[in-house]
Design an enzyme around this catalytic site. Structure first.
Site, mmCIF file in Angstrom:
data_model
loop_
_atom_site.group_PDB
_atom_site.id
_atom_site.type_symbol
_atom_site.label_atom_id
_atom_site.label_comp_id
_atom_site.label_asym_id
_atom_site.label_seq_id
_atom_site.Cartn_x
_atom_site.Cartn_y
_atom_site.Cartn_z
ATOM 1 N N LYS A 1 1.033 -1.228 0.149
ATOM 2 C CA LYS A 1 -0.072 -0.013 -0.102
ATOM 3 C C LYS A 1 0.970 1.231 -0.084
ATOM 4 O O LYS A 1 1.733 1.442 0.868
ATOM 5 C CB LYS A 1 -1.009 -0.117 1.207
ATOM 6 C CG LYS A 1 -1.785 1.257 1.436
ATOM 7 C CD LYS A 1 -2.367 1.025 2.749
ATOM 8 C CE LYS A 1 -3.797 0.112 2.720
ATOM 9 N NZ LYS A 1 -4.705 0.400 3.956
ATOM 10 N N ASP B 1 -13.829 1.950 11.381
ATOM 11 C CA ASP B 1 -14.372 1.668 10.229
ATOM 12 C C ASP B 1 -14.529 0.299 9.472
ATOM 13 O O ASP B 1 -14.213 -0.021 8.442
ATOM 14 C CB ASP B 1 -13.599 2.398 9.284
ATOM 15 C CG ASP B 1 -13.784 2.965 7.666
ATOM 16 O OD1 ASP B 1 -15.149 3.033 7.760
ATOM 17 O OD2 ASP B 1 -12.859 3.202 6.658
#
Length: 171
Positions: free
Chosen positions: A10, A104
């Site tokens: 990432k 989240d």
């Protein structure tokens, strides 16, 4: 560190490097998840910065997100949904025991192997439980509104219950 297998990397986009809140979020994810070792949490192998580019090296999960699985097949029968919920719950319990609230939980942040093994990912807005974190910073609400707990929607202090509420909404 050698893994002997595939990894996912990432990388933070260059145009976001000037946004201090996003930098903090990216760094927090790397730091927070690098210490978590649970079969239902995507493992962070390493993180750092190279020539100004921030990156996280993590376990590669072959499969799709829970969202993609639902979009492809429709609602899952309870016989498949319950074991997935239990796996996510175990991951959240482990994170909570180690002082982290995910903040989240949503189908996009649950990776599914072909064998329907669930792995929680994207701890980008996770916060240490001890910090009594609010969900609003400069008027921006963190998390996904569709899966947000009432305290997250109000911008008040969140805890472990917020993640469990979001898991309930996902299921």
């Amino acid at each position: 560190q050698k893994t002997g297998g595939n990894v996912a990397i990432k990388v933070m986009y260059d145009d976001l490097l000037d946004d201090l809140s996003l930098l903090k979020s990216f760094d927090a994810e790397a730091s927070a998840t690098s210490s978590l070792y649970h079969p239902n949490i995507v493992r962070v192998i390493g993180f750092g910065q190279d020539q100004g580019h921030r990156y996280i090296v993590q376990e590669y999960v072959e499969g799709s997100s829970l969202k993609e699985l639902i979009n492809k097949n429709g609602a899952l029968p309870w016989q498949k949904a319950v074991p997935i919920a239990i796996q996510i719950g175990l991951a959240l319990d482990y994170a909570h025991q180690h002082g982290l609230v995910h903040r989240d939980i949503k189908p996009q942040n649950i990776l599914m192997t072909k064998e329907l093994f669930a792995k929680v990912t994207d701890f980008g807005i996770a916060q240490a439980i001890k910090s009594n974190t609010n969900t609003l910073t400069s008027g921006i609400s963190f998390g996904s509104v569709h899966y947000a707990s009432p305290e997250q929607a109000r911008g008040t202090i969140m805890g472990e219950r917020s993640d469990i509420y979001s898991l309930g909404i996902v299921m």
